[in-house]
Design an enzyme around this catalytic site. Structure first.
Site, short mmCIF file in Angstrom:
data_model
loop_
_atom_site.label_atom_id
_atom_site.label_comp_id
_atom_site.label_asym_id
_atom_site.label_seq_id
_atom_site.Cartn_x
_atom_site.Cartn_y
_atom_site.Cartn_z
N ARG A 262 0.86 -1.19 0.00
CA ARG A 262 0.00 0.00 0.00
C ARG A 262 0.89 1.23 0.00
NH1 ARG A 262 -3.29 -3.05 -1.40
NH2 ARG A 262 -5.34 -3.51 -0.52
N GLU A 291 -3.72 7.18 -4.45
CA GLU A 291 -4.14 6.64 -5.77
C GLU A 291 -5.44 7.28 -6.22
OE1 GLU A 291 -4.11 2.35 -5.51
OE2 GLU A 291 -2.05 2.38 -4.83
N HIS A 312 -1.35 -0.11 -9.66
CA HIS A 312 -1.90 -1.07 -8.68
C HIS A 312 -2.46 -2.30 -9.42
CE1 HIS A 312 -3.74 -1.36 -4.38
NE2 HIS A 312 -3.52 -2.56 -4.87
O1 LIG Z 1 -3.93 -4.78 -3.62
C1 LIG Z 1 -4.60 -5.73 -3.80
C2 LIG Z 1 -5.20 -6.51 -2.75
O2 LIG Z 1 -5.04 -6.15 -1.57
O3 LIG Z 1 -5.82 -7.52 -3.07
#
Ligand SMILES: O=CC(=O)O
Length: 350
Positions: A262, A291, A312
């Site tokens: 993250r 984001e 992401h």
């Molecule tokens: O970032 C993606 C997830 O947490 O599945």
């Protein structure tokens, strides 16, 4: 089909199609289509409208609400969005994704509702994605791509970033993994196959038999001795800005940083400063702090050739999303059968 215990779904399965078709036959499932939905407010209203349509016509309201992958732009999935459901008896939520920092799990627990994530669905895809970004950072992949497409081949002295530097082989390098969970462990195996030595730091040391060849070290040791640092822990209040100015100052000069967890685990201001000063050599980021907004420093032409960015998507493979949809189906099935779902991340009083 249980008409008295309906389920509400946001979107539909896109990969486990035949398995989901079987679920649609087993249960009464109403679907909120994604078409036309653009934000959290739109989903909040669609959920409240769906609940109202049932309750005003005297029908049983939803006992479960599920959402699939590709819905993170609607987050947070919290009290504000979902209270119309719990007020009318909903006691189960499940969404696509391993991380659930954008889900109101504490509130769900207080409402007596389960939350199930898809814990192992994206392990392989994200571990492979982390390795991909480690290679992209240690070899100047993005710079080569930028130069080649701009017709500059390996560059020359007339352009500010000059010639493409030599890449570095990761064989023999030390990889510091912050967060040896399922993704971190899978990355450890892959990186060892490339000849890296693996150290890790977690809140606490895990069993040696589960360390997959990684060695537990203190955070300070990890910062001081890693050639590459990979962030693989969840975002919580204690990991927000875990890597900031103080931590960058403790790292080796020329360290490579990769984040597939993250964005907010790294203080982006501090990261940009560390790139500018040369403390950090190159980064590979699948996630950013705000984001989809990118810190302008990362896009600045004086730095961007040392920054590989992904939107992401490192977890986003067809195989991972197929597995994730199966995990959502498994959880909802277990809940409907009156069992405690295996993938529940909380422990509500039921
Ligand atoms: O970032 C993606 C997830 O947490 O599945």
């Amino acid at each position: 089909m249980a008409e008295d215990r309906p389920i509400l779904a946001l979107g539909s399965a896109a990969f486990a199609i035949s398995e989901y078709a079987a679920v649609l036959k087993r249960y009464q499932i109403d679907t909120i289509p994604l078409t036309g939905l653009t934000n959290n407010a739109g989903v909040t209203k669609a959920v409240a409208d769906a609940v109202a349509t049932r309750t005003t016509s005297g029908k049983a309201s939803y006992v479960a609400f599920i959402w699939f992958f590709g819905t993170s732009q609607f987050s947070p999935f919290d009290e504000n969005m979902l209270s119309s459901l719990t007020q009318n008896g909903c006691r189960f939520f499940s969404g696509g994704g391993a991380g659930y920092d954008d889900v109101g799990t504490e509130w769900m627990t207080s409402e007596g509702a389960y939350y199930c994530n898809t814990p192992t669905a994206i392990t392989v895809s994200t571990a492979n994605g982390a390795l991909m970004l480690i290679l992209a950072a240690t070899r100047p992949l993005i710079q080569g791509d930028m130069y080649t497409k701009a017709g500059k081949w390996r560059g020359d002295a007339s352009i500010p970033a000059g010639l493409i530097p030599y890449g570095e082989d990761i064989e023999g390098m030390t990889l510091g993994i912050i967060g040896l969970g399922s993704i971190g462990k899978a990355l450890a195996v892959r990186a060892q196959a490339c000849g890296m030595k693996i150290i890790y730091n977690n809140r606490r040391r895990i069993l040696e038999s589960e360390e997959n060849g990684a060695t537990y070290v203190s955070m300070d040791d990890l910062l001081a001795t890693s050639d590459v640092i990979s962030v693989n822990c969840p975002l919580t209040e204690s990991t927000r800005h875990l890597l900031g100015r103080t931590e960058f100052s403790k790292m080796k000069t020329g360290v490579f940083i990769v984040n597939t967890a993250r964005g907010a685990i790294i203080d982006e201001e501090a990261l940009v400063e560390a790139l500018r000063s040369g403390k950090v050599s190159r980064v590979g980021l699948d996630v950013v702090e705000h984001e989809p907004k990118i810190h302008p420093g990362l896009l600045d032409p004086s730095l961007s050739y040392r920054v590989t960015l992904q939107p992401h998507t490192t977890g986003r493979t067809t195989q991972a999303f197929y597995k994730g949809e199966l995990q959502i189906i498994k959880s909802v099935d277990e809940f409907m059968r009156g069992e405690r779902p295996e993938y529940a991340v909380n422990d509500p009083k039921i």
